[in-house]
Design a protein around this motif. Structure first.
Motif, PDB file in Angstrom:
ATOM      1  N   GLY A 151       0.799  -1.217   0.000  1.00 37.74           N
ATOM      2  CA  GLY A 151       0.000   0.000   0.000  1.00 37.74           C
ATOM      3  C   GLY A 151       0.832   1.267   0.000  1.00 37.74           C
ATOM      4  N   ASP A 152       2.135   1.137   0.245  1.00 37.96           N
ATOM      5  CA  ASP A 152       3.025   2.295   0.190  1.00 37.96           C
ATOM      6  C   ASP A 152       3.242   2.737  -1.255  1.00 37.96           C
ATOM      7  OD1 ASP A 152       3.342   2.258   2.913  1.00 37.96           O
ATOM      8  OD2 ASP A 152       5.453   1.677   2.901  1.00 37.96           O
ATOM      9  N   ILE A 153       3.455   4.021  -1.451  1.00 35.54           N
ATOM     10  CA  ILE A 153       3.799   4.575  -2.760  1.00 35.54           C
ATOM     11  C   ILE A 153       5.249   5.028  -2.722  1.00 35.54           C
ATOM     12  CG2 ILE A 153       3.312   6.342  -4.487  1.00 35.54           C
ATOM     13  CD1 ILE A 153       0.464   6.494  -3.355  1.00 35.54           C
ATOM     14  N   LEU A 154       6.087   4.450  -3.594  1.00 33.57           N
ATOM     15  CA  LEU A 154       7.472   4.875  -3.723  1.00 33.57           C
ATOM     16  C   LEU A 154       7.548   5.951  -4.796  1.00 33.57           C
ATOM     17  CD1 LEU A 154       9.303   1.401  -3.886  1.00 33.57           C
ATOM     18  CD2 LEU A 154       8.614   2.689  -1.861  1.00 33.57           C
ATOM     19  N   ILE A 155       8.296   7.002  -4.525  1.00 32.14           N
ATOM     20  CA  ILE A 155       8.478   8.076  -5.509  1.00 32.14           C
ATOM     21  C   ILE A 155       9.971   8.346  -5.675  1.00 32.14           C
ATOM     22  CG2 ILE A 155       7.901  10.452  -6.152  1.00 32.14           C
ATOM     23  CD1 ILE A 155       5.608  10.340  -4.182  1.00 32.14           C
ATOM     24  N   TYR A 156      10.423   8.417  -6.923  1.00 30.14           N
ATOM     25  CA  TYR A 156      11.812   8.764  -7.191  1.00 30.14           C
ATOM     26  C   TYR A 156      11.884   9.519  -8.514  1.00 30.14           C
ATOM     27  CZ  TYR A 156      11.526   4.650 -10.212  1.00 30.14           C
ATOM     28  OH  TYR A 156      11.138   3.746 -11.167  1.00 30.14           O
ATOM     29  N   LYS A 157      13.005  10.200  -8.746  1.00 32.18           N
ATOM     30  CA  LYS A 157      13.186  10.898 -10.008  1.00 32.18           C
ATOM     31  C   LYS A 157      13.597   9.886 -11.066  1.00 32.18           C
ATOM     32  CE  LYS A 157      14.633  15.030 -10.487  1.00 32.18           C
ATOM     33  NZ  LYS A 157      15.446  16.263 -10.587  1.00 32.18           N
ATOM     34  N   THR A 158      13.063  10.050 -12.256  1.00 37.61           N
ATOM     35  CA  THR A 158      13.348   9.064 -13.302  1.00 37.61           C
ATOM     36  C   THR A 158      14.784   9.137 -13.800  1.00 37.61           C
ATOM     37  OG1 THR A 158      12.533  10.585 -15.008  1.00 37.61           O
ATOM     38  CG2 THR A 158      10.948   9.030 -14.084  1.00 37.61           C
ATOM     39  N   ASP A 159      15.499  10.223 -13.471  1.00 43.23           N
ATOM     40  CA  ASP A 159      16.878  10.324 -13.932  1.00 43.23           C
ATOM     41  C   ASP A 159      17.895   9.865 -12.890  1.00 43.23           C
ATOM     42  OD1 ASP A 159      16.570  12.430 -12.189  1.00 43.23           O
ATOM     43  OD2 ASP A 159      17.419  13.958 -13.513  1.00 43.23           O
ATOM     44  N   ILE A 160      17.432   9.217 -11.835  1.00 42.43           N
ATOM     45  CA  ILE A 160      18.336   8.608 -10.870  1.00 42.43           C
ATOM     46  C   ILE A 160      18.485   7.127 -11.208  1.00 42.43           C
ATOM     47  CG2 ILE A 160      16.620   7.894  -9.134  1.00 42.43           C
ATOM     48  CD1 ILE A 160      18.609   8.902  -6.997  1.00 42.43           C
ATOM     49  N   LEU A 161      19.667   6.579 -11.048  1.00 41.82           N
ATOM     50  CA  LEU A 161      19.871   5.156 -11.327  1.00 41.82           C
ATOM     51  C   LEU A 161      19.039   4.319 -10.363  1.00 41.82           C
ATOM     52  CD1 LEU A 161      23.731   5.092 -11.955  1.00 41.82           C
ATOM     53  CD2 LEU A 161      21.973   4.425 -13.611  1.00 41.82           C
ATOM     54  N   HIS A 162      18.291   3.365 -10.913  1.00 38.80           N
ATOM     55  CA  HIS A 162      17.465   2.511 -10.074  1.00 38.80           C
ATOM     56  C   HIS A 162      17.361   1.123 -10.702  1.00 38.80           C
ATOM     57  CE1 HIS A 162      14.796   4.538 -12.968  1.00 38.80           C
ATOM     58  NE2 HIS A 162      14.037   3.447 -12.930  1.00 38.80           N
ATOM     59  N   SER A 163      16.972   0.162  -9.888  1.00 35.83           N
ATOM     60  CA  SER A 163      16.889  -1.223 -10.359  1.00 35.83           C
ATOM     61  C   SER A 163      15.921  -2.003  -9.489  1.00 35.83           C
ATOM     62  CB  SER A 163      18.277  -1.886 -10.288  1.00 35.83           C
ATOM     63  OG  SER A 163      18.680  -2.037  -8.933  1.00 35.83           O
ATOM     64  N   VAL A 164      15.603  -3.203  -9.963  1.00 35.31           N
ATOM     65  CA  VAL A 164      14.917  -4.195  -9.128  1.00 35.31           C
ATOM     66  C   VAL A 164      15.866  -5.378  -9.023  1.00 35.31           C
ATOM     67  CG1 VAL A 164      12.937  -5.740  -8.882  1.00 35.31           C
ATOM     68  CG2 VAL A 164      12.616  -3.441  -9.847  1.00 35.31           C
ATOM     69  N   GLU A 165      16.401  -5.584  -7.833  1.00 35.51           N
ATOM     70  CA  GLU A 165      17.324  -6.689  -7.622  1.00 35.51           C
ATOM     71  C   GLU A 165      16.565  -8.012  -7.601  1.00 35.51           C
ATOM     72  OE1 GLU A 165      20.905  -6.272  -7.339  1.00 35.51           O
ATOM     73  OE2 GLU A 165      20.034  -4.535  -8.354  1.00 35.51           O
ATOM     74  N   GLU A 166      17.235  -9.092  -7.960  1.00 30.01           N
ATOM     75  CA  GLU A 166      16.596 -10.397  -8.166  1.00 30.01           C
ATOM     76  C   GLU A 166      15.724 -10.812  -6.979  1.00 30.01           C
ATOM     77  OE1 GLU A 166      19.715 -13.117  -9.148  1.00 30.01           O
ATOM     78  OE2 GLU A 166      19.712 -12.523 -11.256  1.00 30.01           O
ATOM     79  N   ILE A 167      14.513 -11.214  -7.311  1.00 30.48           N
ATOM     80  CA  ILE A 167      13.541 -11.628  -6.300  1.00 30.48           C
ATOM     81  C   ILE A 167      13.734 -13.105  -5.962  1.00 30.48           C
ATOM     82  CG2 ILE A 167      11.091 -11.853  -5.749  1.00 30.48           C
ATOM     83  CD1 ILE A 167      12.084  -8.935  -6.052  1.00 30.48           C
ATOM     84  N   ASP A 168      14.131 -13.346  -4.728  1.00 31.91           N
ATOM     85  CA  ASP A 168      14.328 -14.719  -4.220  1.00 31.91           C
ATOM     86  C   ASP A 168      14.955 -15.646  -5.270  1.00 31.91           C
ATOM     87  OD1 ASP A 168      13.331 -14.022  -1.758  1.00 31.91           O
ATOM     88  OD2 ASP A 168      11.323 -14.801  -2.128  1.00 31.91           O
ATOM     89  N   PRO A 169      16.171 -15.342  -5.717  1.00 32.50           N
ATOM     90  CA  PRO A 169      16.802 -16.134  -6.783  1.00 32.50           C
ATOM     91  C   PRO A 169      17.123 -17.563  -6.368  1.00 32.50           C
ATOM     92  CG  PRO A 169      18.386 -14.616  -5.818  1.00 32.50           C
ATOM     93  CD  PRO A 169      17.048 -14.244  -5.255  1.00 32.50           C
TER      94      PRO A 169
END
Length: 260
Positions: free
Chosen positions: A207-225
């Motif tokens: 239910g949380d909303i994450l907000i970030y600037k689109t010009d900052i480096l970001h990723s989704v690290e592997e989910i339960d690899p």
């Protein structure tokens, strides 16, 4: 500076302090506008109605197709936009005028209003329908258990859309449906700021909303690899997005990244 803003009423949502926090910290979190109960209810509906047979390939998804319920499984770096970003996730486009197959309709409508308040648009801009050759690309993203991910990148396409249409209002909002620690243990959303990786979901809730600037480096690290992949089910990390897209059903692309 404050990173988590606890707000339960839209009338109390003030963009200035939140944007200031994003610019200072690299991100901010809004908590309280969506309840765990409603997120869990829609997540159960998604799991019940999801059909793996609807998956299309990474390069599928024309302007006309994604204007309706449309689902694809993205693996590798190939993408319709042309951006070279390695990924393993599923995208389910679910615009507010399409059939409400997964029970997220009311959530998306409210999420669109929140986006507009944060970005400084008219409250109802593109909430219910396309406007000014733009539309709300409401979509569900699933990063499957067993390695769902997205490599480190910046959102060049969305940044360019923002420059062309909205005088650089390039902030991204992500609504968490799943919750780290409950639905998955490892991985999740990160940003890279001053050569340091910041885990955005370590203390986040459904239910949380994450907000970030689109010009900052970001990723989704592997989910339960460490776990086995099972693409027949909705599992792992699930989020909602509602970026403003150019309506290519009405106009030609204005940038090299935008392809019909």
């Amino acid at each position: 500076m404050k990173k988590i803003f606890k707000i339960e009423n839209l009338d109390n949502l003030k963009k200035d302090k939140i944007i200031k926090a994003v610019n200072k910290n690299g991100y901010a979190i809004i908590r309280g506008l969506f309840k765990k109960k409603e997120m869990n209810k829609s997540l159960k509906t998604l799991k019940l109605n999801y059909n793996t047979q609807k998956d299309k390939s990474s390069l599928k998804g024309s302007a006309k197709q994604i204007f309706n319920n449309f689902q694809k499984l993205c693996i590798g770096s190939s993408a319709v936009s042309g951006e070279k970003i390695y990924r393993f996730h599923r995208i389910i486009y679910n615009p507010t005028w399409s059939n409400d197959l997964y029970g997220f309709r009311k959530i998306f409508l409210k999420f669109n209003i929140i986006r507009n308040i944060i970005l400084g648009f008219d409250r109802n801009f593109c909430v219910y329908k396309p406007e000014k050759k733009m539309w709300s690309a409401c979509r569900i993203l699933q990063y499957p258990t067993g390695g769902g991910h997205m490599s480190l990148h910046k959102d060049y396409v969305l940044k360019t859309v923002s420059k062309i249409n909205f005088s650089n209002k390039f902030y991204q909002l992500i609504l968490l449906v799943s919750q780290k620690g409950r639905d998955f243990k490892k991985g999740g959303a990160y940003i890279k700021k001053k050569n340091k990786f910041i885990d955005l979901e370590r203390n986040s809730l459904s239910g949380d909303i994450l907000i970030y600037k689109t010009d900052i480096l970001h990723s989704v690290e592997e989910i339960d690899p460490q776990k086995k992949i099972d693409l027949s089910k909705i599992n792992g990390r699930v989020v909602l997005m509602n970026s403003l897209y150019q309506n290519f059903n009405e106009l030609l692309p204005k940038d090299q990244f935008f392809k019909k």
